[in-house]
Scaffold this active site. Structure first.
Site, PDB file in Angstrom:
ATOM      1  N   GLY A 281       0.894  -1.140   0.043  1.00  0.00           N
ATOM      2  CA  GLY A 281      -0.096  -0.010  -0.035  1.00  0.00           C
ATOM      3  C   GLY A 281       0.893   1.392   0.047  1.00  0.00           C
ATOM      4  CB  SER A 282       1.716   3.959  -1.108  1.00  0.00           C
ATOM      5  OG  SER A 282       2.712   2.707  -1.411  1.00  0.00           O
ATOM      6  CG  ASN A 283      -0.450   6.681   3.718  1.00  0.00           C
ATOM      7  OD1 ASN A 283      -1.446   6.363   3.602  1.00  0.00           O
ATOM      8  ND2 ASN A 283       0.209   6.483   4.919  1.00  0.00           N
TER       9      ASN A 283
END
Length: 762
Positions: free
Chosen positions: A215-217
């Site tokens: 995932g990631s922000n």
């Protein structure tokens, strides 16, 4: 050119064809040379005068820090794990060696490798050849580290880098179905490589964890909101801390041509996430579909034939042979047949995708046709403006399965959901898909050629959407993303109306995205600073606590009943907890994690359900007045109390005592709680939890008149070699929440207190 001795004649011919094609278009190349200048934490700043020299420096530096890691991944993508480690062992991803070998032998055929190589530009071929030469030089000079001094460690060849890249491409598609591809067998037939139910259970778990582990922000801030009127970027990718998806930090320079810093995946001679003089960018795993399934209607007379437009067509049979180590150490060839329709390989998943006398299922992965991926990052690395970066993505369409967010020195911010997506319109879905399958897996009718992916001449490859039909948003305030659809990258400008294969709107946002938007909205009355972006990650706020804690505490006060004595310590820890995931956060965090994980399995647990008209504030609250929710909560509390006691935790235990990397305490926590600093950890035998993925390469980039100013940290450190002094240093810095300035100019590099320089020449 370096060719592995183990290559078949066909493979050698394919590679020679590719190399000779490249050589015919180039002038003779001088011997490669590179400067490797290392700064604090060993970060290599690699400088060369040409592409081959740059690749030479990258390969050499990477081998210094991660030779064993890359060698192990090369064994995997060459389908040689059963040859060296035996058929019953497993890969780092818990995939059976024999199944892994069959899959990668099928994926990385000599023809596929040669085709990919021939599609690369001469510049990229030179850089890859240099990488191979640099890695091999280090291996010849220093030998393998002690933990991988074995026959499976060998010199690289260019086809190894191609195979590593192709593995990356299918991570979002057929790579998640390796067991299903290997296990696909006609009814009543015996399979060459059996795949048991445990393997499918692990594969299902890995599919569910794909977005969690990768995932990631990201937040890109424009001139209207930034502290100095220029662009800002927060990159917070959540990627595995071990194995073939572990980032490597480096700085690449060809004077007058290229100057880019950031992080790259193993074996890739380009920067995947980073910044240069004018632009900074990052990626987040998207929710777009990168493959579709096709249900094949089989010929009633023969389950290895399928009906297409009323005609009976035989499935293609591809023989795959792998070498398997026997108990006595000898090798034995094992054959397997992979079946394919014109839509792709047949996959069989017991109970989900069964191959019987009526139906079988094929999988078509759009990224199998993506030979532009390396050139895409090559172009982004050199972009001199946000517009140039955007144009490269529009033209090449080489981004495999991620969104792109970027900001530049002129104060623009950009969100692009411009990855490789099957061209299946909403109308085609209505005509060709099975509504019972929903939209989680797109299942199309394989009995009609009209259900094949549409071909648009504006697209970079047949069968994918052209860039102008995909979501993108340019703003001067901000864009953000945390692995949801494209819908609310900025709530002031919703992105709607796309095929569900691309993006779905009016569906619930994940708690990380809700947290990010809430935090950004709270800053509307003041400019956004570097400190504000850093606090978004390092505050470790547990967003979901703000949504449900009042109901939890109300339940503790009024509904414990006969369990009051047993549950009072848990309730006290919840009340005392600071609602963060810091090292000094109390036992309440452990209990909160356990409670939420249990309650997420309960339908209608929310007091206020999701409302598309209020996407940023719903769902919220716990429906503790509903008996089924109350009973589930009480059971979860009792179970958490027992688990905490079993693991030896007490009222004085802190989160830093629980979540670790080796012996280093690690803050952050499960992303499903809305913790922006997402961490995935698994139980250890000693009761602690070992981090396996999460915040990885963290960078915050701003710009001024002189160029970029960046802070960053590589959370798991530069080297995977336990003996390296760069194996744990950044992990300790991350634990202490210390981001460091990233030296970018020559003056900054040479002024670094840990500066050292090494010049290498062929």
């Amino acid at each position: 050119m370096i060719i592995s001795n183990g290559l078949s004649r066909v493979c050698m011919a394919g590679v020679l064809l590719g190399v000779s094609f490249a050589a015919s278009a180039l002038e003779p190349v001088a011997q490669a040379s590179a400067d490797i200048r290392r700064t604090t934490f060993g970060v290599p700043h690699i400088r060369a005068n040409d592409e081959r020299g740059l690749g030479y420096g990258i390969g050499y530096a990477y081998a210094q820090d991660n030779l064993c890691l890359l060698a192990n991944e090369v064994v995997t993508v060459n389908g040689e794990r059963a040859r060296y480690f035996g058929p019953d062992q497993a890969t780092l991803e818990e995939r059976n060696n024999l199944a892994s070998d069959v899959f990668f032998t099928w994926l990385n055929t000599p023809q596929a490798v040669a085709t990919f190589w021939n599609a690369q530009t001469p510049q990229m071929q030179q850089r890859m050849q240099g990488y191979v030469a640099g890695y091999n030089r280090y291996l010849k000079e220093q030998g393998a580290p002690v933990q991988c001094q074995a026959a499976w460690v060998r010199p690289l060849a260019v086809e190894d880098l191609v195979k590593l890249t192709r593995r990356l491409l299918v991570e979002g598609g057929v790579g998640q179905f390796a067991e299903a591809l290997v296990g696909a067998t006609p009814p009543q037939a015996t399979t060459g490589v059996p795949v048991d139910s445990k393997a499918f259970a692990l594969a299902a778990a890995n599919q569910q964890r794909f977005t969690l582990d990768r995932g990631s922000n990201a937040v890109a801030v424009g001139r209207d909101r930034s502290f100095n009127g220029r662009g800002m970027l927060l990159a917070n990718p959540h990627f595995p801390w071990v194995g073939g998806m572990r980032f490597y930090e480096m700085h690449l320079t060809i004077p007058g041509q290229l100057d880019v810093m950031g992080a790259a995946l193993p074996g890739l001679p380009v920067i995947n996430i980073g910044f240069n003089q004018h632009v900074a960018w990052t990626h987040t795993v998207d929710t777009s579909k990168h493959f579709t399934l096709y249900r094949l209607t089989l010929d009633p007379k023969d389950s290895t034939r399928y009906m297409l437009d009323g005609k009976s067509i035989p499935l293609d049979k591809t023989p795959v042979t792998v070498q398997v180590k026997q108990p006595d150490g000898s090798l034995k060839a094992q054959a397997h047949t992979v079946y394919s329709s014109q839509f792709g390989p047949v996959v069989q998943w017991p109970g989900k995708l069964d191959w019987d006398s009526h139906y079988a299922f094929s999988l078509r992965d759009a990224n199998l046709g993506n030979d532009r991926v390396l050139q895409q990052w090559y172009a982004m690395n050199r972009a001199t403006s946000l517009k140039e970066l955007q144009t490269s993505v529009h033209t090449l369409q080489g981004i495999p399965w991620v969104n792109t967010l970027a900001a530049d020195d002129q104060g623009q911010s950009l969100y692009m959901n411009l990855s490789v997506v099957p061209n299946v319109s909403a109308a085609k879905l209505a005509q060709c898909s099975d509504p019972r399958a929903g939209l989680q897996l797109i299942l199309l009718d394989g009995a009609h050629s009209a259900c094949a992916w549409d071909v648009n001449p504006r697209a970079a490859q047949p069968g994918i959407f052209p860039a102008d039909q995909l979501p993108q948003l340019e703003r001067t305030d901000y864009v953000q993303h945390s692995n949801d659809s494209a819908w609310l990258a900025n709530p002031k400008a919703p992105l709607t109306g796309f095929s569900p294969v691309i993006s779905q709107d009016h569906i619930g946002l994940g708690p990380r995205a809700r947290f990010a938007v809430q935090r950004l909205q709270s800053l509307e009355s003041q400019p956004i600073t570097v400190a504000a972006l850093q606090h978004m990650v390092m505050d470790n706020e547990v967003y979901l606590a703000s949504q449900v804690m009042p109901d939890l505490l109300a339940f503790c006060a009024k509904h414990l009943g006969s369990d009051a004595v047993a549950l009072q310590p848990l309730c006290t820890s919840l009340k005392d907890w600071d609602q963060r995931a810091n090292l000094d956060s109390g036992l309440g965090l452990v209990h909160f994690i356990n409670l939420v994980q249990h309650l997420q399995q309960i339908p209608d647990a929310w007091r206020v359900a999701f409302d598309p008209a209020q996407p940023l504030t719903t769902p919220r609250g716990l429906a503790i007045d509903r008996p089924v929710v109350a009973n589930a909560l009480r059971e979860a509390m009792l179970a958490s109390t027992a688990e905490v006691a079993k693991n030896g935790l007490t009222a004085n235990s802190r989160w830093g005592d629980v979540q670790v990397s080796g012996q280093t305490p690690i803050h952050g926590g499960p992303q499903e709680l809305g913790i922006y600093n997402a961490m995935q950890s698994v139980p250890r035998a000693d009761g602690k939890r070992e981090v396996v993925s999460g915040s990885s390469y963290l960078q915050i980039v701003t710009f001024d008149d002189k160029g970029p100013n960046a802070l960053g940290v590589l959370a798991f450190s530069l080297s995977s070699d336990p003996a390296s002094k760069y194996a744990k240093d950044q992990t300790q810095a991350f634990s202490e929440k210390k981001l460091r300035p990233l030296p970018f100019t020559d003056a900054q590099i040479k002024a670094d207190p840990q500066y050292q320089e090494q010049v290498i020449k062929e």
